[in-house]
Structures are given as structure tokens and as C-alpha cells.
Write a protein that holds these residues in place. Structure first.
Motif: not given
Ligand code: DGJ
Length: 378
Positions: A66-67, A103-104, A130-131, A136-139
Motif C-alpha cells: 500500500g501507499n 495525519t498519519a 485525505l486519510k 478521491k480528494a485529489a489535492r
């Protein structure tokens, strides 16, 4: 006595192998830092400042698939691009605030750092998810520091260019958005029902800001900086000029290569021409690289061929671009910097660095088992 001698010999051997200087590049092999540890700076980029190169990249965790970002952005320094000193974590993810943007456990990819001479600050941009929200956030995220090596302080994250139209906007983008287009798509090639313009993703994201995933930064000779990012569900690249302090977008941007699904973009400039190296959009699996050029950063951009030639060229030598390093003090010397991702054990990801040659001014990348800076003297 014999045991003592063996202990001394082993200690010397361990010390020597840890401090051994690299004599060149061996793409795809383990690349040890000054502490003898494989460099942990994936999806990275390189800043040259005051005669030192700084390599920033994603710090991955041993044994983890994972990433997710559990640590942050790792920084290394070098004066010769082959021997790297571990400078520690430049930007740490936040461990005591689960609501923090970084956040972690968030996804923090492809960090890049540039220096702003006007503010005397080092500015880092990265792709942020975002966690718990997948991709989806693509920021875009921004962090700042007084020192190249950090620590960097998180400034903000956002979707770029909210409320701004690109220079090459078309009338169709300003038309009302059909309700079904407000859908989310899966964010990859083959997800959209048709060309991104036919469902007007640019218009859909006008108010909230454009999606920004794989990304890079480029500083031009005149000191202006640009952000390039995969947008519109990864279908289209945007090149966006930054504000004078490099902390925001200026609102001046263009869309290029719509429906070409380019990821992993890296810009560089040679003899007044702007060049782009990028990839196709196939997750962690390697694909054939893309290249393009333009007489002006805002176009017109023309796509060229896959710059890679030879065996495994169609897989970019099992790598994906992350940056192009202009070698200081050498004319026409550029290094392709790519990642050979290991998604099952991300920390084992390898680095594929290869010299870029030019044939009729077009970039060409060939596989080399081992090479050093003398290739640029030939
Ligand atoms: C390919 C991108 O280039 C990477 O940065 C990463 O986002 C992966 N996709 C995720 O699948």
C-alpha cells in the motif's frame, strides 16, 4: 585473540561497506546512503541550492504494502549526485491529530521542493489524499521551511485554481453541468464514459478547484515557478503558474494533452525549449513513457515519441518518471529520474536514473547497467 581479530575484521568490513562511496549509477540496484541504508525517497525530486543537491521523496515503511504515509518526506543531500547523506525527515506527517490534512495514514505522494529567492524560503508541494478517502480528494499540499533540509511546516491543502478558467478554456466548459456529470469516476484510464470535454470535468470542478494528483514543479530562468499536475480524473495535464511566493497558484494555467491520461509529469528546459517526460496511467504497473516539447511553457505543446529505446523501452525499463535533474556545470546534461515501484513492499522500490541524450533535439533514454558523469563529457 583469534576471536578479537575476527571482531575487528568484521567491524572494519561493516564500516567500509557502510561508508563506501558510489563510483557511479547502477540503476535498479540497492542504493545506499551514508549510513549504509537503501535510500528511502520514492516519487522524489531534486533541488540544487548553494552547490548542494537535495533529494526529497516519499518515506516508505518496511514490509508494508500500500501507499499510506506513516512518516513523511525524507531528505538526502549530495554534492555529486551519487553519494547521499541522510538528512532525516523533512516533513513529518501528524501523529496526534486524526483530523489534520496530513495525519498519519494519508496518502502523500511525489513531494517536490523549490527555493524562493524573494522570501528566502524553501517551498514543498505534494499530492495529498485525505486519510480514509482513497484517491478521491485529489489535492495539492504545500509546506514551507527556512532550511532546505527542513523541518517543513504544513501550510495548506486544496484543489488548485478554484474559480479560475484556463487560458485555453472553450465555451463548452462554461455551459451548465449535467447532473450525471457530478458523479465521481474511478480516477483512471477507462473510467470516463467519453472524452473529458464531452462531460465537461473542467466545468464540473470550476468552483471547488481542479483535481490534482501526480505532480511536479518547475522553475524557469526568470524565476517564475510552475506546477504541473494530472487533473480531470487523470485525463488531462494542467500547467499552472505559481504566485510570487510560490505558496499558491497564480490563476494563470493551461490544459494540455486532454484524454492522453498522462501521469508522473516532469518538466525541464534545454536551449530555450520546454520538455515534458511523463507516463501513461496504469497504477503501479510500468508503461511506455511519453515525451513532448513546446517553445513556450504555455504551449503549443507537441507530443513526441516514447523517449526510451531498446529492450524494455515499452515499460520505461520497468520504471515511471518522477523528475528530470539538470546536472550543474555541464552543458546539455540531464538525468531521467524514475521509480521502479515495488507495491508489495514499497520500501524496496528501486531508482532508475539514466542520462538523457538528444537526437535532433528530441530526448532519448537508453538503458545502462552502470554509468557515471563522464557520459556527459563525450
Ligand atoms: C501511479 C502514480 O504515478 C503514482 O504516483 C501513484 O499515484 C499510483 N499511480 C497509485 O496507483
Amino acid at each position: 585473540m583469534a576471536i578479537k581479530n575476527i571482531i575487528i575484521a568484521v567491524t572494519i568490513f561493516v564500516f567500509m561497506s557502510c561508508t563506501q562511496q558510489q563510483s557511479g549509477f547502477t540503476p535498479g540496484e540497492i542504493w545506499k546512503d551514508d549510513k549504509g541504508v537503501h535510500i528511502n525517497a520514492h516519487g522524489g525530486g531534486v533541488l540544487f541550492h548553494n552547490n548542494v543537491y537535495y533529494w526529497y521523496g516519499e518515506h516508505k515503511i518496511e514490509g508494508k504494502a500500500g501507499n499510506k504515509a506513516e512518516v513523511g518526506v525524507h531528505c538526502y543531500s549530495s554534492t555529486n549526485l551519487t553519494d547521499w547523506k541522510d538528512e532525516g525527515i523533512a516533513l513529518e506527517v501528524i501523529k496526534n491529530d486524526t483530523l489534520h490534512d496530513i495525519t498519519a495514514g494519508c496518502v502523500l505522494e511525489r513531494p517536490k521542493v523549490i527555493y524562493n529567492a524573494k522570501t528566502d524560503k524553501f517551498v514543498m508541494w505534494f499530492h495529498l489524499e485525505l486519510k480514509g478517502q482513497g484517491y478521491k480528494a485529489a489535492r495539492s499540499g504545500v509546506a514551507i521551511s527556512d532550511k532546505a533540509t527542513g523541518p517543513y511546516t504544513f501550510v495548506k491543502s486544496f484543489r488548485p485554481n478554484a474559480g479560475m478558467w484556463p487560458i485555453n478554456v472553450q465555451d463548452l466548459h462554461k455551459a451548465p453541468i449535467a447532473p450525471e456529470v457530478k458523479n465521481e469516476y474511478c480516477g483512471g484510464k477507462g473510467c470516463l464514459p467519453a472524452h473529458p470535454d464531452s462531460i465537461n470535468l473542467l466545468g464540473r470542478d470550476f468552483e471547488g478547484g481542479q483535481m490534482a494528483r501526480d505532480q511536479n514543479l518547475f522553475v524557469d530562468d526568470d524565476g517564475k515557478a510552475y506546477h504541473i499536475y494530472s487533473s480531470e480524473e487523470n485525463s488531462t495535464l494542467h500547467i499552472s503558474q505559481l504566485s510570487d511566493d510560490f505558496l499558491s497558484e497564480s490563476g494563470n494555467f493551461i490544459r494540455i494533452f486532454s484524454e492522453r491520461y498522462m501521469e508522473a509529469p516532469a518538466l525541464f528546459k534545454r536551449n530555450g525549449m520546454y520538455y515534458l517526460i511523463a507516463s501513461d496511467c496504469t497504477g503501479w504497473a510500468p508503461n511506455a513513457a511519453r515525451s513532448a516539447w513546446a517553445p513556450n511553457i504555455f504551449g503549443p505543446w507537441t507530443e513526441l515519441d516514447n523517449p526510451c529505446v531498446g529492450e524494455e523501452a515499452e515499460l520505461t525499463f520497468r520504471s515511471q518518471s518522477t523528475y528530470v535533474i539538470p546536472v550543474q556545470g555541464k552543458k546539455d546534461a540531464f538525468i531521467y529520474m524514475g521509480d521502479r515501484w515495488m507495491p508489495e513492499n514499497a520500501i524496496d522500490g528501486r531508482y532508475i536514473w539514466l542520462p538523457i541524450e538528444f537526437e535532433e533535439d528530441k530526448p532519448i533514454i537508453k538503458w545502462m547497467e552502470k554509468w557515471d558523469m563522464s557520459v556527459f563529457d563525450e
